[in-house]
Design a protein around this motif. Sequence first.
Motif: not given
Length: 488
Positions: A396-404
């Motif tokens: 999930i951190p990767a999703l948050i980083i890419f989404g941000g």
Amino acid sequence: MNIDFTKKWLLVFATSFYIVCCCLAILWKEPLWLILPFFVVATGSISFWITRNTEQLYWCFLLVLPLSTEFNFTPGLGLDLPGEPLLIGLTFFMLGSVIYQPSQYRKLFNSGIAKWLVIYFSWMTISACYAENTWLATKFILAKVWYILPLVFLTAFIHTQKPNFKKLAYMLCIPLLFVVIQAQIRHGIYGFEFIAIKKAMAPFFRNHVNYAAMLVCLLPIGWLLHQFSNNSYRKKWIGIALIIGISGLFFAYSRGAWLALLVGILGYYLIRKNVLGTFICLGIITVFISLFLLLTENRFLVFAPEHDETIFHENFSDHLSATVGLKDISNAERFHRWVAGCRMIAERPITGFGANSFYPTYQPYTIAPFKTWVSNNPEHSTIHNYYLLLAVEQGIPALIIFGGFLIYLLLQAQKLFHDFQQSYYRMIAMATGIILLMIASLNLSSDLIETDKIGGLFWLCAGIILTLQQLLKREQSSFADSAIKKPD
């Protein structure tokens, strides 16, 4: 002063190196040691020449991007030829350029985009340490390096020094126009049948989804060329090319690309009205509410398809009818993999299973009610949703980083559109924002960031945003200087 100091130490190093080689040649009675200094000097000179002329290779890559084709050397090693080898070369040459002229890159590496990418790579490296297959995760990181470094930072370096966005646009659009024309002719031979579209685009595209995705993303660039053309003759031909592109998009029969076109049109008005941020917030809230409702009491099971009724339709009108009735095989199989992906995220929410690991690991997480005729996945394809893929493979951190990072790029495109005084740069910012919105839309039902065509365009857009940020500072500085010099 610094240049003379550097030359002095280079001379000391070269002399010392030559003396050491002479001593080794005498000590070991091997005259080949005497050749080494001259080889190093020759290699250094050649490397210096290449790094000073990297721009030509950059334009060559843009020219072949729409024409590249996938080629597998072994079952586990494949490259997009000739584009990807050019990117690898560009990466090395850019690194050499950074060594020779570091001051030219300092502003780019201190930018907000660079900071986002440091976070992006840092988490990617951390998640790779927990990957089930470390070799696959390492290959994934290497591929990201040779896509991001040249397409983001070299793009910004070249166009900050000498902006040439029209050349960039022509380099991308002309080869794709060739692909569209030949695809239309070949597809026409088959009577523009839905089932025949894949035959018409080989070998340039794997399937009609990738083809339509790149086509729809380059339409805003074609529109820009038409807007900025002062030559009536050229303007007419660009208009004809746009019509060919739109007809190619229609006969590509890709529902995702058609939806992306509508998203792009909506994005134009959102950016113009400066309300894109509000729209993104509402979209995120809608996603969270939808997920909550679907997961509560397993309501998602309502969307389980009827196995015997979910088939592939060769007629496109039947295909659309099946889509509306939730009996389309492609979307039904997407649900099958999305459910598996959500169960995988629940098991490893932080680190994920590792990059490139979805296909080898997802089958045990599927559930019977969503199984379809193609669930054995002979094509070895992935989850068909890039955001879910990130969460599954890198947590999930990767999703948050890419989404941000994606949201940052979109909001920067909107900001640049409203901050620039020159309409030329304003419209480039607008087109870049529209393309990014289209790519965001396409990746809801695909994972195209990991392909050379759409992935290349995405990182190229990031490079254009970085370029525009630098050009905006230059414009604002110029206006400030003019205001200071202006008499009372």
